[in-house]
Design an enzyme around this catalytic site. Structure first.
Site, PDB file in Angstrom:
ATOM      1  N   ASP A 276      51.011  14.605  38.494  1.00 46.31           N
ATOM      2  CA  ASP A 276      50.250  14.632  38.271  1.00 46.31           C
ATOM      3  C   ASP A 276      49.841  16.250  37.518  1.00 46.31           C
ATOM      4  O   ASP A 276      50.463  17.681  37.783  1.00 46.31           O
ATOM      5  CB  ASP A 276      49.060  14.454  39.531  1.00 46.31           C
TER       6      ASP A 276
HETATM    7  C1  BGC Z   1      44.045  14.596  38.734  1.00 42.91           C
HETATM    8  C2  BGC Z   1      44.367  11.979  38.148  1.00 42.91           C
HETATM    9  C3  BGC Z   1      43.786  12.600  36.397  1.00 42.91           C
HETATM   10  C4  BGC Z   1      44.578  13.868  36.284  1.00 42.91           C
HETATM   11  C5  BGC Z   1      44.351  13.843  34.093  1.00 42.91           C
HETATM   12  C6  BGC Z   1      43.839  15.078  37.448  1.00 42.91           C
HETATM   13  O1  BGC Z   1      43.752  16.527  37.958  1.00 42.91           O
HETATM   14  O2  BGC Z   1      44.368  14.294  39.490  1.00 42.91           O
HETATM   15  O3  BGC Z   1      43.929  11.933  38.918  1.00 42.91           O
HETATM   16  O4  BGC Z   1      44.988  11.431  36.119  1.00 42.91           O
HETATM   17  O5  BGC Z   1      44.454  14.950  36.327  1.00 42.91           O
HETATM   18  O6  BGC Z   1      43.774  13.892  34.350  1.00 42.91           O
END
Ligand code: BGC
Length: 743
Positions: A276
């Site tokens: 993530d």
């Molecule tokens: C979130 C994810 C997301 C990623 C990309 C993160 O902050 O937890 O769910 O896919 O950002 O945008």
């Protein structure tokens, strides 16, 4: 001769006729270490609207980069970037473009939590398929969805993004969504790769606070949090995302057990895992790495193949290989996993997105129809005192009041892709087109979402006094749920409750319409409302479905996929808790113990009468199956859809099992006077077994209950049937199809 030479000169990885694994091996064999490492990196391109994640300017994106988060709506630009990768990099490896398409790209569908309340996986799958088409035409090959974190603490803002509290329901909707995105073949023009997230246990973060630690026992991990992931992997999900949280001390992003032993070795997943956003660097804050280099080492060795924006892999993997800390075998395997997804998507053979005019790309009539249908089926009629709904013809004037009555932006919900406020149908507009001149509509906002300004109350009370009924549209702003949007209370702000209290003085029936991204505390609002319709955050097309429910054109069929506690203090409350040692005890001194609305709650405009449920036998062995049936009659006057939920419980087992567990559900339309037989085939291995803390499934003989409606039937799993001649072999294992019986 020349043609033959050029065919011979074409490397195997570029040859569509070669088997995919051969193409991958050929390509990996040609790559330098630097090229390999770049494949394991993802940068963000464009401006990130997520306030939690600031993208850096990606000045010079190396054409060899593995993936980009494409924060733009321009497929032509995407193709230009891709052309650079194809033409300027030595080997011409296509970039994988990813984006968060959580409940639609431009056509925004209801939030996932709402989608689960439809209990219609086929419709959810259809919506995901349509979102995939818009996504692909925007130039995105890969969505970071579905989010399948079981969430039982509605203070956590991300409860909106998932499918609720139950592992079986979340698994069913996960599979439906993955199939919708990926279709039967990832390389088909409208397919995109899915990403199961956030692996794992993110929904359990302590206190409902985002990014916090999760303390999860091995038992609950296997019983509650992993099943949707296993189902998604079996359904062919191309990728997974590692979670931010730690699980009982081991951060998910450095969790070798989950990412390698379980996912790759046990479940055989052959795609890849992306971290993530910043989750690798965050291993430092989580106290398991001293610097970015060690963080990169830990996450890579644990089984994270792609580094989302951290640049830990691009900065340190080469050094780590040179120092002998990371093996070339692991590098090669990781690169092969990334390339496999690209090959499966057909990117090597068709790297460019088809570009069509925006008017053909987005918001096609069929998209809007599916969005409205899904919104309609996900809305839940929570209360309907004296059958005030549908609105009777005696009601000639309706006052529409509240911060959400004319609001558009907030109906989109969190993570609304490239959704635009201008595309949204407001509640007021939906009502105006449904009722035309049949109803005189008046409007006053009354108050805004929060704060203390009561200056609009008088006007609201005045229009309520002149109307025959009052529709109060309350709820949450879209920014109140989603990432890093936890709330310490799940009640609506006091100003909204006060508005209803004042309107009550007008003495007119009150219909409450709620739009929110989590279950709400309705302890004070519920007694003041004659009817309550939960519309969630329905996306672009909520107005007309709601209006249809109010007019009676639509018979509501949504059922809650998550429990509404009576108060925030009851959290956590979910239907499949283990039973208490003193079921009559464990009460609160100050509030009732029961939640306001249980999982599965939802009313209809018709009545369904469950006939006697029957089992095909009352005993079975491990190798046999048992069919249980229940006839359901529509005893009302309008057509309606009923969802039948089948729960199993194991009253005596080596460990305490949940009080009951959903094992199957089915939704069917039933005409007035018609009886439809619902059936469920119990498979002992699948439905009666339970996992231990290592994920091994155990099946213990003994009594079980199957529960449907308010009936509970007992049957027994026996070691062999010789001593129990009562069982009819013909009945066991025969799949009895649902029958429609006309009275
Ligand atoms: C979130 C994810 C997301 C990623 C990309 C993160 O902050 O937890 O769910 O896919 O950002 O945008």
């Amino acid at each position: 001769m020349l043609a033959v030479q050029s065919v011979q000169a074409q490397p195997a990885y570029k040859n569509q006729n070669e088997p995919m694994e051969h193409r991958i091996a050929d390509l990996v064999g040609r790559m330098t270490l630097e090229e390999k490492i770049l494949q394991l990196n993802q940068s963000a391109f464009g401006e990130n609207l997520n306030p939690n994640n600031r993208s850096e300017k990606v000045g010079d994106i190396p054409p060899e980069i593995g993936s980009l988060i494409f924060l733009s709506e321009d497929p032509v630009l995407r193709n230009e970037i891709q052309r650079r990768a194809m033409d300027k990099s030595r080997l011409g490896i296509p970039i994988l473009f990813g984006f968060d398409v959580i409940h639609g790209m431009r056509t925004v569908y209801p939030i996932p939590l709402a989608q689960a309340c439809s209990w219609n996986p086929a419709l959810v799958s259809q919506a995901a398929g349509m979102a995939a088409r818009e996504t692909k035409l925007t130039g995105i090959d890969w969505t970071f969805s579905p989010m399948i974190d079981i969430a039982r603490d509605p203070r956590w803002g991300r409860v909106a993004e998932g499918f609720g509290e139950d592992p079986y329901a979340a698994s069913a909707f996960c599979v439906a969504t993955v199939r919708g995105y990926q279709g039967t073949n990832l390389s088909k023009p409208n397919s995109i790769a899915a990403c199961l997230k956030h692996f794992a246990g993110y929904g359990m973060s302590e206190g409902g606070r985002d990014y916090h630690a999760s303390d999860i026992s091995a038992q609950s991990l296997w019983e509650t949090y992993l099943p949707p992931y296993e189902a998604g992997v079996k359904a062919g999900a191309a990728t997974l995302m590692s979670a931010f949280n730690d699980i009982s001390g081991v951060p998910a992003t450095a969790n070798h057990y989950l990412l390698t032993e379980v996912l790759k070795q046990r479940w055989g997943h052959d795609g890849f895992v992306v971290s993530d956003w910043n989750a690798i660097e965050q291993l430092i804050a989580q106290g398991v790495a001293k610097d970015r280099k060690q963080a990169g080492l830990k996450s890579f060795q644990a089984g994270v193949e792609m580094d989302m924006v951290d640049r830990a892999y691009s900065d340190y993997l080469k050094e780590l290989v040179d120092e002998g800390k990371v093996s070339m075998d692991l590098i090669n395997e990781s690169v092969a996993r990334v390339l496999r997804v690209k090959f499966r998507l057909g990117l090597f053979d068709q790297p460019y997105t088809t570009t069509v005019a925006e008017s053909e790309r987005y918001l096609q009539p069929v998209d809007k129809i599916v969005a409205a249908k899904l919104a309609e089926e996900s809305m839940v009629l929570l209360k309907n005192e004296k059958e005030i709904l549908p609105l009777s013809s005696k009601i000639k004037a309706l006052a529409i009041i509240g911060p959400l009555a004319k609001d558009k932006a907030n109906l989109l919900g969190c993570w609304s892709g490239n959704g635009k406020e201008q595309d949204v149908e407001s509640i007021f507009d939906g009502l105006a087109s449904e009722f035309g001149t049949r109803l005189k509509l008046s409007y006053a906002r009354g108050c805004v979402f929060d704060g203390e300004d009561e200056s609009g109350f008088d006007e609201a009370v005045a229009i309520a006094s002149r109307a025959d009924a009052v529709l109060v549209c309350l709820g949450e702003k879209k920014s109140w749920s989603g990432e890093n949007a936890s709330r310490s209370t799940i009640a609506l702000p006091v100003i909204q409750e006060k508005l209803v209290a004042r309107l009550k003085l007008a003495g007119k029936p009150i219909v409450l319409v709620l739009s929110n991204g989590r279950p709400l505390e309705l302890q004070r609002l519920e007694p003041m409302a004659n009817a309550i319709v939960e519309i969630w955050q329905p996306g672009i097309a909520g107005g007309t479905p709601l209006a249809g429910i109010l007019s009676g054109r639509v018979n509501p069929s949504g059922r809650l996929a998550i429990t509404f506690p009576l108060t925030t203090g009851q959290i956590p409350t979910y239907y499949n808790m283990r039973t208490s040692a003193r079921p009559w005890g464990g009460k609160y001194q100050d509030i009732p113990t029961e939640p306001l609305y249980w999982f599965g709650h939802g009313l209809s405009y018709t009545t369904f009468k469950y006939g006697k449920a029957t089992l095909s036998a009352d005993k079975l062995t491990r190798a046999q199956k048992l069919t249980v049936q229940v006839p359901v009659k529509n005893t009302g006057t309008v057509k309606g859809a009923e969802t039948v939920f089948w729960y199993i419980s194991d009253p005596v087992c080596s460990i305490s099992r949940p009080g009951k567990e959903l094992k199957f559900f089915q939704k069917k339309e039933i005409n007035p006077g018609e009886t439809v037989v619902f059936s469920f085939e119990i498979d002992p291995q699948r439905d009666l077994s339970y996992p231990d803390g290592k994920g091994k499934r155990l099946l213990e003989a003994g009594d079980f209950y199957i529960q449907v409606g308010n009936q509970k039937l007992t049957f027994e799993l026996v070691e062999n049937l010789r001593s129990t001649a009562a069982v009819s072999a013909a009945a066991i294992g025969s799949q009895i199809k649902a029958k429609t019986v006309k009275d």
